[in-house]
Design a protein around this motif. Structure first.
Motif, PDB file in Angstrom:
ATOM      1  N   UNK A 136       0.820  -1.221   0.000  1.00  0.00           N
ATOM      2  CA  UNK A 136       0.000   0.000   0.000  1.00  0.00           C
ATOM      3  C   UNK A 136       0.846   1.260   0.000  1.00  0.00           C
ATOM      4  N   UNK A 137       2.136   1.137   0.351  1.00  0.00           N
ATOM      5  CA  UNK A 137       3.006   2.305   0.313  1.00  0.00           C
ATOM      6  C   UNK A 137       3.775   2.616   1.576  1.00  0.00           C
ATOM      7  N   UNK A 138       3.682   1.747   2.581  1.00  0.00           N
ATOM      8  CA  UNK A 138       4.484   1.964   3.784  1.00  0.00           C
ATOM      9  C   UNK A 138       5.967   1.882   3.432  1.00  0.00           C
ATOM     10  N   UNK A 139       6.776   2.658   4.123  1.00  0.00           N
ATOM     11  CA  UNK A 139       8.203   2.729   3.808  1.00  0.00           C
ATOM     12  C   UNK A 139       9.026   1.667   4.513  1.00  0.00           C
ATOM     13  N   UNK A 140       8.389   0.902   5.403  1.00  0.00           N
ATOM     14  CA  UNK A 140       9.110  -0.128   6.128  1.00  0.00           C
ATOM     15  C   UNK A 140       8.301  -0.577   7.322  1.00  0.00           C
TER      16      UNK A 140
END
Length: 212
Positions: free
Chosen positions: A97-101
């Motif tokens: 979904x777009x989380x960076x980590x």
């Protein structure tokens, strides 16, 4: 100063994260919310740089909250998922979904604060072994990377990204300038149609471009 929004329905977890983040001179807690439905309004109001996002919340989970941030805001904050289990399906979906980590809730305080700094700089916090496990368990190959027609150099860069190397480390490995690597990374993201390095790496494993 790096502003952090904490999103978690557990009061004890919020208190612990608030204490850890607040103890650092370059970090500040801009606010706290207890459900995913509250994340977007809080982000609009408080303009945090990073959201520490629980994936499991009662009314709206962290996955949907992450999607809303990316869809509704021109300059959304970076999202760092905080979870109990590294192999949680929710983690994989949050990365897609777009989380960076992501971080485990049992992470040491110094790991949490350094993770906030890393994603606030626009980098991704990747754990290749965990991403491989997640992609193998929850992401059947779809072949999209091959269809993107990456150049030979872009393929090299993506492979090293999947190994968790930073731009500087990739530059050293390939004997390139850091700015050149950044250009290759930008081209890769554009060709794959993804927002950031994390999504590119997840897709590389999911498609079979990088061996699981």
């Amino acid at each position: 100063m790096i502003g952090v929004l904490i999103a978690d329905d557990d009061a004890l977890v919020r208190a612990g994260l608030r204490a850890i983040v607040g103890a650092e001179p370059d970090l500040t807690v801009t606010g706290e919310v207890t459900d995913g439905t509250e994340v977007l309004p809080a982000a609009v109001r408080l303009r945090p740089d990073v959201v520490l996002m629980d994936v499991r919340m009662p009314r709206m989970d962290g996955i949907q909250a992450t999607r809303l941030l990316l869809e509704r805001l021109t300059h959304p904050p970076r999202v760092l998922v905080v979870t109990t289990f590294a192999n949680d399906e929710y983690v994989y979906e949050a990365l897609r979904a777009g989380a960076s980590g992501f971080l485990l809730k049992r992470a040491r305080p110094e790991q949490i604060t350094e993770a906030v700094r890393v994603v606030s700089r626009g980098d991704s916090l990747l754990f290749p072994a965990a991403v491989r496990r997640l992609a193998a368990a929850y992401g059947p190959p779809d072949g999209r990377v091959g269809g993107a027609e990456l150049t030979a150099r872009e393929s090299e860069v993506l492979t090293l990204m999947a190994d968790g190397l930073s731009n500087a480390e990739i530059a050293g490995r390939l004997v390139l300038g850091v700015e050149t690597v950044k250009s290759h990374v930008a081209n890769i993201l554009g060709k794959l149609g993804v927002r950031d390095r994390t999504q590119a790496v997840v897709l590389a494993y999911k498609s079979g471009f990088v061996s699981l």
